[in-house]
Design a protein around this motif. Structure first.
Motif, PDB file in Angstrom:
ATOM      1  N   GLU A  38     -58.185 -84.317  10.779  1.00 15.81           N
ATOM      2  CA  GLU A  38     -57.951 -85.679  11.205  1.00 15.81           C
ATOM      3  C   GLU A  38     -58.329 -85.884  12.664  1.00 15.81           C
ATOM      4  O   GLU A  38     -58.245 -84.968  13.487  1.00 15.81           O
ATOM      5  CB  GLU A  38     -56.478 -86.079  10.998  1.00 15.81           C
ATOM      6  CG  GLU A  38     -55.485 -85.332  11.845  1.00 15.81           C
ATOM      7  CD  GLU A  38     -54.081 -85.916  11.748  1.00 15.81           C
ATOM      8  OE1 GLU A  38     -53.916 -87.050  11.240  1.00 15.81           O
ATOM      9  OE2 GLU A  38     -53.140 -85.238  12.200  1.00 15.81           O
ATOM     10  N   PHE A  39     -58.727 -87.091  12.952  1.00 14.06           N
ATOM     11  CA  PHE A  39     -59.133 -87.472  14.296  1.00 14.06           C
ATOM     12  C   PHE A  39     -57.934 -87.507  15.236  1.00 14.06           C
ATOM     13  O   PHE A  39     -56.853 -87.982  14.866  1.00 14.06           O
ATOM     14  CB  PHE A  39     -59.794 -88.842  14.240  1.00 14.06           C
ATOM     15  CG  PHE A  39     -60.088 -89.451  15.573  1.00 14.06           C
ATOM     16  CD1 PHE A  39     -59.358 -90.542  16.028  1.00 14.06           C
ATOM     17  CD2 PHE A  39     -61.092 -88.940  16.381  1.00 14.06           C
ATOM     18  CE1 PHE A  39     -59.629 -91.123  17.254  1.00 14.06           C
ATOM     19  CE2 PHE A  39     -61.366 -89.500  17.614  1.00 14.06           C
ATOM     20  CZ  PHE A  39     -60.629 -90.592  18.052  1.00 14.06           C
ATOM     21  N   VAL A  40     -58.150 -87.008  16.462  1.00 15.32           N
ATOM     22  CA  VAL A  40     -57.114 -87.052  17.480  1.00 15.32           C
ATOM     23  C   VAL A  40     -57.534 -87.987  18.619  1.00 15.32           C
ATOM     24  O   VAL A  40     -56.843 -88.947  18.935  1.00 15.32           O
ATOM     25  CB  VAL A  40     -56.822 -85.636  18.026  1.00 15.32           C
ATOM     26  CG1 VAL A  40     -55.856 -85.705  19.204  1.00 15.32           C
ATOM     27  CG2 VAL A  40     -56.268 -84.735  16.930  1.00 15.32           C
TER      28      VAL A  40
ATOM     29  N   TYR B 257     -58.280 -93.095  20.650  1.00 12.13           N
ATOM     30  CA  TYR B 257     -57.193 -92.245  20.172  1.00 12.13           C
ATOM     31  C   TYR B 257     -56.777 -92.651  18.768  1.00 12.13           C
ATOM     32  O   TYR B 257     -56.882 -93.827  18.387  1.00 12.13           O
ATOM     33  CB  TYR B 257     -55.971 -92.377  21.089  1.00 12.13           C
ATOM     34  CG  TYR B 257     -56.201 -91.872  22.488  1.00 12.13           C
ATOM     35  CD1 TYR B 257     -56.633 -92.734  23.490  1.00 12.13           C
ATOM     36  CD2 TYR B 257     -55.987 -90.531  22.807  1.00 12.13           C
ATOM     37  CE1 TYR B 257     -56.851 -92.276  24.777  1.00 12.13           C
ATOM     38  CE2 TYR B 257     -56.201 -90.063  24.092  1.00 12.13           C
ATOM     39  CZ  TYR B 257     -56.640 -90.942  25.064  1.00 12.13           C
ATOM     40  OH  TYR B 257     -56.850 -90.477  26.337  1.00 12.13           O
ATOM     41  N   ALA B 258     -56.275 -91.686  18.042  1.00  9.72           N
ATOM     42  CA  ALA B 258     -55.591 -92.005  16.797  1.00  9.72           C
ATOM     43  C   ALA B 258     -54.374 -92.851  17.139  1.00  9.72           C
ATOM     44  O   ALA B 258     -53.660 -92.564  18.108  1.00  9.72           O
ATOM     45  CB  ALA B 258     -55.169 -90.727  16.088  1.00  9.72           C
ATOM     46  N   ASP B 259     -54.158 -93.879  16.378  1.00 12.61           N
ATOM     47  CA  ASP B 259     -53.077 -94.824  16.685  1.00 12.61           C
ATOM     48  C   ASP B 259     -51.727 -94.120  16.817  1.00 12.61           C
ATOM     49  O   ASP B 259     -50.910 -94.467  17.676  1.00 12.61           O
ATOM     50  CB  ASP B 259     -52.995 -95.895  15.598  1.00 12.61           C
ATOM     51  CG  ASP B 259     -54.175 -96.851  15.632  1.00 12.61           C
ATOM     52  OD1 ASP B 259     -54.419 -97.522  14.610  1.00 12.61           O
ATOM     53  OD2 ASP B 259     -54.861 -96.909  16.677  1.00 12.61           O
ATOM     54  N   SER B 260     -51.499 -93.139  15.996  1.00 10.42           N
ATOM     55  CA  SER B 260     -50.193 -92.483  15.967  1.00 10.42           C
ATOM     56  C   SER B 260     -49.968 -91.569  17.161  1.00 10.42           C
ATOM     57  O   SER B 260     -48.839 -91.160  17.418  1.00 10.42           O
ATOM     58  CB  SER B 260     -50.047 -91.676  14.683  1.00 10.42           C
ATOM     59  OG  SER B 260     -51.040 -90.661  14.615  1.00 10.42           O
ATOM     60  N   LEU B 261     -51.045 -91.265  17.895  1.00  9.21           N
ATOM     61  CA  LEU B 261     -50.934 -90.297  18.979  1.00  9.21           C
ATOM     62  C   LEU B 261     -51.057 -90.928  20.365  1.00  9.21           C
ATOM     63  O   LEU B 261     -50.739 -90.279  21.367  1.00  9.21           O
ATOM     64  CB  LEU B 261     -52.017 -89.228  18.832  1.00  9.21           C
ATOM     65  CG  LEU B 261     -51.969 -88.414  17.543  1.00  9.21           C
ATOM     66  CD1 LEU B 261     -53.155 -87.469  17.483  1.00  9.21           C
ATOM     67  CD2 LEU B 261     -50.670 -87.643  17.437  1.00  9.21           C
ATOM     68  N   GLN B 262     -51.545 -92.143  20.394  1.00 10.59           N
ATOM     69  CA  GLN B 262     -51.739 -92.773  21.698  1.00 10.59           C
ATOM     70  C   GLN B 262     -50.417 -92.870  22.438  1.00 10.59           C
ATOM     71  O   GLN B 262     -49.387 -93.243  21.872  1.00 10.59           O
ATOM     72  CB  GLN B 262     -52.343 -94.161  21.531  1.00 10.59           C
ATOM     73  CG  GLN B 262     -52.863 -94.756  22.823  1.00 10.59           C
ATOM     74  CD  GLN B 262     -53.923 -95.797  22.589  1.00 10.59           C
ATOM     75  OE1 GLN B 262     -54.150 -96.221  21.460  1.00 10.59           O
ATOM     76  NE2 GLN B 262     -54.587 -96.206  23.651  1.00 10.59           N
ATOM     77  N   GLY B 263     -50.465 -92.519  23.698  1.00  9.13           N
ATOM     78  CA  GLY B 263     -49.266 -92.520  24.512  1.00  9.13           C
ATOM     79  C   GLY B 263     -48.722 -91.130  24.742  1.00  9.13           C
ATOM     80  O   GLY B 263     -48.054 -90.886  25.746  1.00  9.13           O
ATOM     81  N   ARG B 264     -49.003 -90.206  23.807  1.00 14.42           N
ATOM     82  CA  ARG B 264     -48.553 -88.826  23.992  1.00 14.42           C
ATOM     83  C   ARG B 264     -49.714 -87.902  24.350  1.00 14.42           C
ATOM     84  O   ARG B 264     -49.520 -86.910  25.047  1.00 14.42           O
ATOM     85  CB  ARG B 264     -47.892 -88.313  22.713  1.00 14.42           C
ATOM     86  CG  ARG B 264     -46.601 -89.015  22.351  1.00 14.42           C
ATOM     87  CD  ARG B 264     -45.818 -88.208  21.315  1.00 14.42           C
ATOM     88  NE  ARG B 264     -46.535 -88.078  20.046  1.00 14.42           N
ATOM     89  CZ  ARG B 264     -46.842 -86.908  19.489  1.00 14.42           C
ATOM     90  NH1 ARG B 264     -46.515 -85.771  20.078  1.00 14.42           N
ATOM     91  NH2 ARG B 264     -47.486 -86.873  18.320  1.00 14.42           N
TER      92      ARG B 264
ATOM     93  N   SER C 254     -44.801 -84.390  24.881  1.00 15.93           N
ATOM     94  CA  SER C 254     -43.757 -84.732  23.905  1.00 15.93           C
ATOM     95  C   SER C 254     -44.144 -84.243  22.509  1.00 15.93           C
ATOM     96  O   SER C 254     -44.078 -84.994  21.520  1.00 15.93           O
ATOM     97  CB  SER C 254     -43.532 -86.251  23.894  1.00 15.93           C
ATOM     98  OG  SER C 254     -43.173 -86.723  25.175  1.00 15.93           O
ATOM     99  N   LEU C 255     -44.525 -82.996  22.446  1.00 10.28           N
ATOM    100  CA  LEU C 255     -45.012 -82.453  21.184  1.00 10.28           C
ATOM    101  C   LEU C 255     -43.926 -82.432  20.124  1.00 10.28           C
ATOM    102  O   LEU C 255     -42.736 -82.236  20.414  1.00 10.28           O
ATOM    103  CB  LEU C 255     -45.573 -81.052  21.404  1.00 10.28           C
ATOM    104  CG  LEU C 255     -46.970 -81.037  22.048  1.00 10.28           C
ATOM    105  CD1 LEU C 255     -47.280 -79.680  22.633  1.00 10.28           C
ATOM    106  CD2 LEU C 255     -48.024 -81.448  21.040  1.00 10.28           C
ATOM    107  N   LYS C 256     -44.383 -82.640  18.889  1.00  9.60           N
ATOM    108  CA  LYS C 256     -43.493 -82.664  17.738  1.00  9.60           C
ATOM    109  C   LYS C 256     -43.899 -81.567  16.764  1.00  9.60           C
ATOM    110  O   LYS C 256     -45.037 -81.100  16.779  1.00  9.60           O
ATOM    111  CB  LYS C 256     -43.593 -84.020  17.037  1.00  9.60           C
ATOM    112  CG  LYS C 256     -43.293 -85.209  17.938  1.00  9.60           C
ATOM    113  CD  LYS C 256     -43.505 -86.524  17.197  1.00  9.60           C
ATOM    114  CE  LYS C 256     -43.243 -87.706  18.105  1.00  9.60           C
ATOM    115  NZ  LYS C 256     -43.440 -89.000  17.406  1.00  9.60           N
TER     116      LYS C 256
END
Length: 124
Positions: free
Chosen positions: A46-48, A60-67, A85-87
């Motif tokens: 998947e794209f990051v 950025y991938a929408d889900s990752l923007q900001g981190r 802020s890694l998950k």
């Protein structure tokens, strides 16, 4: 010829940070769109994030923007991925890639050159 080598992966606790690096030993670094992708076990790649050849545009991938933050140093032929802020769900092999027009920068099937990948493991 573009030759990409990633580094900086490792084991980190949730909430921590890592910075990945991707060095290009070829001579066309500054003229390439550079992308970061990841692949978790049993999942598709998947794209990051991606950086345009001049460094002025990023995506950025929408889900990752900001981190996550992508940056590049053309003088050092290196692109970076700062991950904050890694998950646990960020656990994957992370790859850098090059050799695609900007309009395809989020499509892994369009990239020509790939690094070998670096493992990122985020523990609870």
């Amino acid at each position: 010829q573009v030759q990409l080598v990633e580094s900086g992966g490792g084991l980190v606790q949730a909430g921590g940070s890592l910075r990945l690096s991707c060095a290009d030993s070829g001579r066309t670094f500054s003229s390439n769109t550079l992308g970061w992708f990841r692949q978790a076990p049993g999942k598709e790649r998947e794209f990051v994030a991606a950086s345009a050849w001049g460094g002025g545009s990023t995506r950025y991938a929408d889900s990752l923007q900001g981190r996550f933050t992508i940056s590049r140093d053309n003088a050092q032929s290196t692109v970076y991925l700062q991950m904050n802020s890694l998950k646990v769900e960020d656990t994957a092999v992370y790859y850098c890639a090059a050799g695609v027009p900007w309009k395809y920068s989020d499509d892994p099937s369009k990239y020509t050159y790939w690094g070998q990948g670096t493992q990122v493991t985020v523990s609870p």
